[in-house]
Scaffold this motif. Structure first.
Motif, PDB file in Angstrom:
ATOM      1  N   SER A  90       0.825  -1.204   0.000  1.00  0.00           N
ATOM      2  CA  SER A  90       0.000   0.000   0.000  1.00  0.00           C
ATOM      3  C   SER A  90       0.862   1.258   0.000  1.00  0.00           C
ATOM      4  N   VAL A  91       1.941   1.224   0.754  1.00  0.00           N
ATOM      5  CA  VAL A  91       2.869   2.354   0.764  1.00  0.00           C
ATOM      6  C   VAL A  91       3.550   2.487  -0.593  1.00  0.00           C
ATOM      7  N   LEU A  92       4.016   1.375  -1.148  1.00  0.00           N
ATOM      8  CA  LEU A  92       4.745   1.408  -2.409  1.00  0.00           C
ATOM      9  C   LEU A  92       3.860   1.855  -3.569  1.00  0.00           C
ATOM     10  N   ALA A  93       2.565   1.599  -3.468  1.00  0.00           N
ATOM     11  CA  ALA A  93       1.644   2.023  -4.528  1.00  0.00           C
ATOM     12  C   ALA A  93       1.672   3.532  -4.727  1.00  0.00           C
ATOM     13  N   GLY A  94       2.027   4.279  -3.690  1.00  0.00           N
ATOM     14  CA  GLY A  94       2.093   5.735  -3.790  1.00  0.00           C
ATOM     15  C   GLY A  94       3.475   6.273  -4.064  1.00  0.00           C
ATOM     16  N   ALA A  95       4.451   5.397  -4.332  1.00  0.00           N
ATOM     17  CA  ALA A  95       5.824   5.822  -4.584  1.00  0.00           C
ATOM     18  C   ALA A  95       5.925   6.552  -5.919  1.00  0.00           C
ATOM     19  N   PRO A  96       6.991   7.317  -6.118  1.00  0.00           N
ATOM     20  CA  PRO A  96       7.202   7.936  -7.435  1.00  0.00           C
ATOM     21  C   PRO A  96       7.156   6.881  -8.532  1.00  0.00           C
ATOM     22  N   LEU A 108      11.508   1.232 -11.823  1.00  0.00           N
ATOM     23  CA  LEU A 108      12.844   0.689 -11.622  1.00  0.00           C
ATOM     24  C   LEU A 108      12.792  -0.617 -10.833  1.00  0.00           C
ATOM     25  N   LEU A 109      12.015  -0.641  -9.755  1.00  0.00           N
ATOM     26  CA  LEU A 109      11.917  -1.852  -8.942  1.00  0.00           C
ATOM     27  C   LEU A 109      11.286  -3.000  -9.734  1.00  0.00           C
ATOM     28  N   ALA A 110      10.227  -2.692 -10.465  1.00  0.00           N
ATOM     29  CA  ALA A 110       9.570  -3.743 -11.256  1.00  0.00           C
ATOM     30  C   ALA A 110      10.498  -4.277 -12.335  1.00  0.00           C
ATOM     31  N   SER A 111      11.287  -3.390 -12.942  1.00  0.00           N
ATOM     32  CA  SER A 111      12.231  -3.837 -13.967  1.00  0.00           C
ATOM     33  C   SER A 111      13.288  -4.755 -13.372  1.00  0.00           C
ATOM     34  N   ALA A 124       3.437  -2.343 -12.516  1.00  0.00           N
ATOM     35  CA  ALA A 124       4.667  -2.410 -11.730  1.00  0.00           C
ATOM     36  C   ALA A 124       4.423  -3.002 -10.345  1.00  0.00           C
ATOM     37  N   LEU A 125       3.355  -2.571  -9.681  1.00  0.00           N
ATOM     38  CA  LEU A 125       3.108  -3.102  -8.345  1.00  0.00           C
ATOM     39  C   LEU A 125       2.811  -4.601  -8.406  1.00  0.00           C
ATOM     40  N   ALA A 126       2.081  -5.018  -9.443  1.00  0.00           N
ATOM     41  CA  ALA A 126       1.807  -6.448  -9.599  1.00  0.00           C
ATOM     42  C   ALA A 126       3.108  -7.232  -9.746  1.00  0.00           C
TER      43      ALA A 126
END
Length: 362
Positions: free
Chosen positions: A27-33, A39-42, A276-278
């Motif tokens: 939930s926190v990461l969903a609001g990240a830049p 970058l994280l998803a990649s 990305a979040l998925a």
């Protein structure tokens, strides 16, 4: 490089160490830049599939758009007798298969409305006849909701019904019908449709008898991030139990020609955030798909930079589900060369695959 606050730094460290995120952390990461999410998803995508991006040669059969359910978001469904309803005969369906005999297709994708009259014996016989025409192509068929209806209509258990279809030649199940698992939202957008537990139970049983499946979410309507993360969490939990999912496909709500049109559609930025979040949260899913007939070709290319590693297939103008809802590709079709060019232009290595992500030898 992003000037991260402490709440993101710890999450970045967890992702980089391949540690699982909790629902609260997601939930926190969903609001990240957005750039950070990408970058994280990649990074997660490259750990799983390197620079490779998959596609296949496939076509769809949509036997009917007549459906016993009336989901509020659906632009595809028609009642029996409507001027724009279709209900192909067995001969018409087999003619569609015959037309693809020399296409090189490795997958036949069969989904449609939940027909009020046809039971599982009808569809098992149909699959046998399809396989006689294209024995080399895998049959990926029927959403969990279609399956639950046809199996119940025949008076069989899910195990026996799925076993019958497997014997007939059905090798995989697509991910449709999941919509959103939250029961309160489901009651608003598809109250007549089978429950979230029905969907999960059907996929669980399929995995138990050796049928691999995909999973989806329908996002961008009346749900919020809490509902999306709950949906992802239920899928991740089932995958921990069975390991039977091949891919996750985020499906964007399209607003044309349905009774929820006033909701509108979310932005491409939101599409990338969802993709990305998925990819980050579903750490036990091998693949995330950018379904180009829904996204459009350009947006699907962009999604490859946000964790997706599959573009689906060539389609050959054989599906109307998203075109009827206003998607930009009204006649979705690409050649294998088209698919490879799109993937290369996005900076990735195209790999033709079969239904089970085995590379196709050329």
């Amino acid at each position: 490089m992003f000037g991260l606050s402490g709440k993101y730094e710890s999450l970045v460290e967890k992702v980089d160490r391949s540690q699982r995120l909790s629902r609260d952390e997601a939930s926190v990461l969903a609001g990240a830049p957005l750039a950070l999410l990408g970058l994280l998803a990649s990074r997660v995508k490259e750990r799983k599939s390197g620079r490779e991006v998959y596609y296949n040669r496939n076509f769809h059969i949509e036997p009917t758009n007549i459906c016993v359910f009336n989901c509020r978001f659906c632009s595809y469904r028609r009642p029996a007798g409507a001027s724009d309803a279709w209900d192909y005969s067995e001969e018409e369906i087999l003619a569609q298969v015959e037309a693809h005999r020399d296409s090189g297709a490795t997958e036949i994708h069969i989904v449609g409305g939940v027909h009020p009259q046809h039971d599982i014996y009808y569809y098992a016989d149909l699959i046998r006849k399809v396989k006689r025409i294209l024995p080399q192509a895998s049959v990926k068929a029927f959403t969990a909701i279609e399956l639950a209806y046809m199996i119940d209509k025949a008076g069989l258990t899910p195990h026996d019904g799925l076993a019958l279809l497997k014997e007939a030649g059905m090798e995989a199940i697509p991910g449709g019908g999941a919509e959103i698992f939250d029961e309160a939202i489901r009651a608003r957008i598809c109250p007549e449709k089978g429950s979230s537990e029905t969907w999960l139970a059907m996929h669980r049983e399929a995995h138990r008898i050796g049928i691999s499946t995909n999973a989806t979410i329908l996002y961008g309507h009346v749900e919020n991030w809490e509902h999306r993360i709950d949906h992802l969490d239920r899928l991740r939990t089932l995958q921990d139990e069975t390991g039977g999912f091949n891919a996750f496909i985020p499906l964007k709500y399209r607003s044309r020609h349905n009774s929820m049109s006033e909701v509108g559609e979310v932005s491409v930025v939101e599409d990338m955030r969802m993709t990305a979040l998925a990819r980050v949260y579903l750490d036990n899913f091998p693949h995330i798909k950018a379904y180009w007939p829904m996204f459009g070709k350009t947006t699907a290319q962009i999604a490859l930079a946000f964790g997706a590693d599959d573009m689906d297939g060539t389609i050959d103008d054989s599906t109307k589900i998203y075109s009827m809802a206003g998607a930009e590709d009204q006649s979705p079709a690409m050649t294998a060369a088209d698919m490879e060019r799109l993937i290369r232009d996005a900076g990735y290595l195209p790999v033709e695959r079969d239904t089970f992500y085995n590379p196709v030898k050329k």
